[in-house]
Every structure is written in structure tokens, then in C-alpha cells.
Scaffold this motif. Structure first.
Motif, PDB file in Angstrom:
ATOM      1  N   MET A  55      33.515  68.931 -31.611  1.00 20.94           N
ATOM      2  CA  MET A  55      32.974  69.039 -32.967  1.00 20.94           C
ATOM      3  C   MET A  55      33.773  68.177 -33.944  1.00 20.94           C
ATOM      4  SD  MET A  55      32.121  72.335 -35.358  1.00 20.94           S
ATOM      5  CE  MET A  55      33.788  72.808 -35.730  1.00 20.94           C
ATOM      6  N   CYS A  56      35.089  68.207 -33.830  1.00 17.53           N
ATOM      7  CA  CYS A  56      35.923  67.420 -34.735  1.00 17.53           C
ATOM      8  C   CYS A  56      35.646  65.929 -34.545  1.00 17.53           C
ATOM      9  CB  CYS A  56      37.398  67.744 -34.499  1.00 17.53           C
ATOM     10  SG  CYS A  56      38.500  67.099 -35.769  1.00 17.53           S
ATOM     11  N   ALA A  57      35.511  65.497 -33.313  1.00 19.58           N
ATOM     12  CA  ALA A  57      35.213  64.090 -33.050  1.00 19.58           C
ATOM     13  C   ALA A  57      33.891  63.689 -33.701  1.00 19.58           C
ATOM     14  CB  ALA A  57      35.154  63.833 -31.537  1.00 19.58           C
ATOM     15  N   GLU A  58      32.884  64.535 -33.589  1.00 14.73           N
ATOM     16  CA  GLU A  58      31.575  64.228 -34.181  1.00 14.73           C
ATOM     17  C   GLU A  58      31.638  64.203 -35.708  1.00 14.73           C
ATOM     18  OE1 GLU A  58      28.999  67.148 -32.435  1.00 14.73           O
ATOM     19  OE2 GLU A  58      28.874  66.068 -30.537  1.00 14.73           O
ATOM     20  N   VAL A  59      32.325  65.169 -36.301  1.00 14.14           N
ATOM     21  CA  VAL A  59      32.432  65.223 -37.765  1.00 14.14           C
ATOM     22  C   VAL A  59      33.207  64.019 -38.279  1.00 14.14           C
ATOM     23  CG1 VAL A  59      33.460  66.511 -39.688  1.00 14.14           C
ATOM     24  CG2 VAL A  59      32.153  67.718 -37.941  1.00 14.14           C
ATOM     25  N   CYS A  60      34.312  63.692 -37.627  1.00 16.76           N
ATOM     26  CA  CYS A  60      35.123  62.551 -38.064  1.00 16.76           C
ATOM     27  C   CYS A  60      34.364  61.234 -37.897  1.00 16.76           C
ATOM     28  CB  CYS A  60      36.438  62.509 -37.294  1.00 16.76           C
ATOM     29  SG  CYS A  60      37.603  63.774 -37.795  1.00 16.76           S
ATOM     30  N   ASP A  61      33.647  61.105 -36.791  1.00 12.72           N
ATOM     31  CA  ASP A  61      32.868  59.889 -36.566  1.00 12.72           C
ATOM     32  C   ASP A  61      31.809  59.723 -37.651  1.00 12.72           C
ATOM     33  OD1 ASP A  61      32.026  57.579 -34.919  1.00 12.72           O
ATOM     34  OD2 ASP A  61      30.220  58.791 -34.602  1.00 12.72           O
ATOM     35  N   THR A  62      31.113  60.786 -37.964  1.00 15.22           N
ATOM     36  CA  THR A  62      30.079  60.739 -39.003  1.00 15.22           C
ATOM     37  C   THR A  62      30.691  60.450 -40.364  1.00 15.22           C
ATOM     38  OG1 THR A  62      28.738  62.305 -37.754  1.00 15.22           O
ATOM     39  CG2 THR A  62      28.193  62.023 -40.083  1.00 15.22           C
ATOM     40  N   THR A  63      31.822  61.075 -40.660  1.00  9.94           N
ATOM     41  CA  THR A  63      32.492  60.836 -41.941  1.00  9.94           C
ATOM     42  C   THR A  63      32.916  59.381 -42.059  1.00  9.94           C
ATOM     43  OG1 THR A  63      33.253  63.125 -42.014  1.00  9.94           O
ATOM     44  CG2 THR A  63      34.395  61.553 -43.441  1.00  9.94           C
ATOM     45  N   CYS A  64      33.462  58.833 -41.002  1.00 14.89           N
ATOM     46  CA  CYS A  64      33.856  57.431 -41.008  1.00 14.89           C
ATOM     47  C   CYS A  64      32.656  56.531 -41.290  1.00 14.89           C
ATOM     48  CB  CYS A  64      34.496  57.048 -39.680  1.00 14.89           C
ATOM     49  SG  CYS A  64      34.978  55.314 -39.603  1.00 14.89           S
ATOM     50  N   ARG A  65      31.544  56.797 -40.625  1.00  9.90           N
ATOM     51  CA  ARG A  65      30.344  55.974 -40.859  1.00  9.90           C
ATOM     52  C   ARG A  65      29.866  56.080 -42.299  1.00  9.90           C
ATOM     53  NH1 ARG A  65      26.517  58.075 -37.445  1.00  9.90           N
ATOM     54  NH2 ARG A  65      27.916  59.237 -36.136  1.00  9.90           N
ATOM     55  N   VAL A  66      29.914  57.286 -42.875  1.00 10.70           N
ATOM     56  CA  VAL A  66      29.512  57.476 -44.271  1.00 10.70           C
ATOM     57  C   VAL A  66      30.425  56.662 -45.187  1.00 10.70           C
ATOM     58  CG1 VAL A  66      29.498  59.170 -46.152  1.00 10.70           C
ATOM     59  CG2 VAL A  66      28.390  59.715 -43.988  1.00 10.70           C
ATOM     60  N   LEU A  67      31.721  56.694 -44.921  1.00 14.26           N
ATOM     61  CA  LEU A  67      32.675  55.983 -45.773  1.00 14.26           C
ATOM     62  C   LEU A  67      32.574  54.470 -45.634  1.00 14.26           C
ATOM     63  CD1 LEU A  67      35.829  58.235 -45.346  1.00 14.26           C
ATOM     64  CD2 LEU A  67      34.292  58.113 -47.319  1.00 14.26           C
ATOM     65  N   CYS A  68      32.120  54.000 -44.478  1.00 12.37           N
ATOM     66  CA  CYS A  68      32.036  52.560 -44.243  1.00 12.37           C
ATOM     67  C   CYS A  68      30.697  51.969 -44.670  1.00 12.37           C
ATOM     68  CB  CYS A  68      32.269  52.261 -42.764  1.00 12.37           C
ATOM     69  SG  CYS A  68      33.970  52.580 -42.258  1.00 12.37           S
ATOM     70  N   GLU A  69      29.750  52.814 -44.993  1.00 11.83           N
ATOM     71  CA  GLU A  69      28.433  52.326 -45.381  1.00 11.83           C
ATOM     72  C   GLU A  69      28.368  52.064 -46.874  1.00 11.83           C
ATOM     73  OE1 GLU A  69      25.774  55.236 -43.740  1.00 11.83           O
ATOM     74  OE2 GLU A  69      26.081  54.518 -41.714  1.00 11.83           O
ATOM     75  N   ASP A  70      27.210  52.002 -47.384  1.00 12.83           N
ATOM     76  CA  ASP A  70      26.923  51.681 -48.781  1.00 12.83           C
ATOM     77  C   ASP A  70      27.839  52.432 -49.742  1.00 12.83           C
ATOM     78  OD1 ASP A  70      25.772  50.898 -51.126  1.00 12.83           O
ATOM     79  OD2 ASP A  70      23.890  51.979 -50.818  1.00 12.83           O
ATOM     80  N   THR A  71      28.510  51.706 -50.608  1.00  9.05           N
ATOM     81  CA  THR A  71      29.450  52.319 -51.559  1.00  9.05           C
ATOM     82  C   THR A  71      28.742  52.946 -52.746  1.00  9.05           C
ATOM     83  OG1 THR A  71      29.750  50.207 -52.678  1.00  9.05           O
ATOM     84  CG2 THR A  71      31.332  50.772 -50.947  1.00  9.05           C
ATOM     85  N   ARG A  72      27.430  52.819 -52.826  1.00  9.46           N
ATOM     86  CA  ARG A  72      26.682  53.406 -53.947  1.00  9.46           C
ATOM     87  C   ARG A  72      26.245  54.839 -53.653  1.00  9.46           C
ATOM     88  NH1 ARG A  72      22.040  49.663 -54.128  1.00  9.46           N
ATOM     89  NH2 ARG A  72      22.727  49.243 -52.037  1.00  9.46           N
ATOM     90  N   GLN A  73      26.876  55.468 -52.689  1.00  9.62           N
ATOM     91  CA  GLN A  73      26.520  56.838 -52.334  1.00  9.62           C
ATOM     92  C   GLN A  73      26.902  57.786 -53.459  1.00  9.62           C
ATOM     93  OE1 GLN A  73      28.043  57.891 -48.428  1.00  9.62           O
ATOM     94  NE2 GLN A  73      28.313  55.721 -48.077  1.00  9.62           N
ATOM     95  N   ASP A  74      26.225  58.881 -53.498  1.00  4.26           N
ATOM     96  CA  ASP A  74      26.497  59.928 -54.470  1.00  4.26           C
ATOM     97  C   ASP A  74      27.907  60.478 -54.238  1.00  4.26           C
ATOM     98  OD1 ASP A  74      26.376  62.084 -56.226  1.00  4.26           O
ATOM     99  OD2 ASP A  74      25.095  63.273 -54.901  1.00  4.26           O
ATOM    100  N   GLU A  75      28.725  60.467 -55.278  1.00  2.42           N
ATOM    101  CA  GLU A  75      30.114  60.914 -55.171  1.00  2.42           C
ATOM    102  C   GLU A  75      30.206  62.375 -54.741  1.00  2.42           C
ATOM    103  OE1 GLU A  75      33.528  61.265 -58.361  1.00  2.42           O
ATOM    104  OE2 GLU A  75      32.987  59.170 -58.012  1.00  2.42           O
ATOM    105  N   ASP A  76      29.293  63.210 -55.221  1.00  3.91           N
ATOM    106  CA  ASP A  76      29.306  64.626 -54.829  1.00  3.91           C
ATOM    107  C   ASP A  76      29.036  64.787 -53.333  1.00  3.91           C
ATOM    108  OD1 ASP A  76      29.916  65.537 -57.384  1.00  3.91           O
ATOM    109  OD2 ASP A  76      27.811  65.749 -57.946  1.00  3.91           O
ATOM    110  N   ALA A  77      28.146  63.977 -52.798  1.00  3.22           N
ATOM    111  CA  ALA A  77      27.843  64.042 -51.369  1.00  3.22           C
ATOM    112  C   ALA A  77      29.059  63.605 -50.544  1.00  3.22           C
ATOM    113  CB  ALA A  77      26.639  63.170 -51.038  1.00  3.22           C
ATOM    114  N   ILE A  78      29.760  62.578 -51.014  1.00  4.49           N
ATOM    115  CA  ILE A  78      30.975  62.129 -50.323  1.00  4.49           C
ATOM    116  C   ILE A  78      32.030  63.230 -50.382  1.00  4.49           C
ATOM    117  CG2 ILE A  78      32.900  60.490 -50.413  1.00  4.49           C
ATOM    118  CD1 ILE A  78      30.891  58.373 -51.336  1.00  4.49           C
ATOM    119  N   ARG A  79      32.165  63.865 -51.527  1.00  2.16           N
ATOM    120  CA  ARG A  79      33.147  64.939 -51.699  1.00  2.16           C
ATOM    121  C   ARG A  79      32.866  66.084 -50.707  1.00  2.16           C
ATOM    122  NH1 ARG A  79      33.407  64.584 -56.375  1.00  2.16           N
ATOM    123  NH2 ARG A  79      35.410  64.276 -57.126  1.00  2.16           N
TER     124      ARG A  79
END
Length: 124
Positions: A55-79
Motif C-alpha cells: 500500500m505504501c509503495a502504491e501511495v508513494c508512487d501515485t503521490t510522486c506522479r501527482v507532484l511531477c505532473e501539471d503544476t497547475r493542480q489545485d493546492e488543496d488536492a495536493i495538500r
């Protein structure tokens, strides 16, 4: 990020975002390796460690992809994503603490949780 931020604030934001993404990648790799080393037919404690690692590997992998993608993401969603990642990493570190030989994996999880915390501070 607001349009009125200084260049120094922008650099810190980007550095913290990159550091967090790197920590997530390392944590995902470490947890996947650790989970593969645990006997899935072992004790209940071993099964919990294996599940937490996956589970940790999946969550971290997804978080990394979110952080590396479009920087115009909603700040609350990133938080929310960072809070979730930090929580899962800490839970996983606690699970690894109970498993002999998993000390470095627990430390990697804690380092990732700390990187998430630092990036959350950057977000304000």
C-alpha cells in the motif's frame, strides 16, 4: 501558489516539491522490495507488513506522479494527497519497526513522511 510570490519562494516550492517526489519514489521502491521479501503465507504480523509495504509503495508512487505532473493542480488536492502519503508512510514505518531486518525500510518511510511535511509547510 499566488502570482505575487518571490523568486526565492518559487525556488523553495519547486525544490521541496522535487525532494518530496524523490522521497516518494525511493519509498515506493523500498516498500515494494520489502513487501516482496516477506512470506505471504507467514504469520499475521508478516502479512500486515507485506500489505502495508504494498500500500505504501502504491501511495508513494501515485503521490510522486501527482507532484511531477501539471503544476497547475489545485493546492488543496495536493495538500490532501501529501497528508495521506505522510500518514501511510508513518503507518508503514511502524509496521516495519516490528519486523526484524526492516530498519532501513522504516527509515526510508520516515524520510518520505518528513519530505511530505516539509512540502506541506511550503504550501503554507
Amino acid at each position: 501558489m499566488t502570482p505575487s510570490i518571490s523568486q526565492q519562494q518559487l525556488y523553495r516550492f519547486l525544490e521541496d516539491r522535487f525532494t518530496c517526489a524523490q522521497a516518494c519514489t525511493e519509498c515506493a521502491r523500498t516498500c515494494a522490495i520489502r513487501a516482496s521479501l516477506v512470506d505471504p503465507d507467514g504469520s499475521e504480523r508478516q502479512e500486515r507488513v507485506r500489505r502495508m509495504g504494498i500500500m505504501c509503495a502504491e501511495v508513494c508512487d501515485t503521490t510522486c506522479r501527482v507532484l511531477c505532473e501539471d503544476t497547475r493542480q489545485d493546492e488543496d488536492a495536493i495538500r490532501v494527497r501529501l497528508e495521506w502519503c505522510r500518514s501511510v508512510c508513518l503507518d508503514c514505518a511502524h509496521a516495519f519497526d516490528a519486523y526484524p531486518g526492516a530498519e532501513s525500510s522504516a527509515a526510508t518511510c520516515r524520510a518520505c513522511a518528513e519530505a511530505c511535511s516539509h512540502f506541506l509547510e511550503t504550501l503554507g
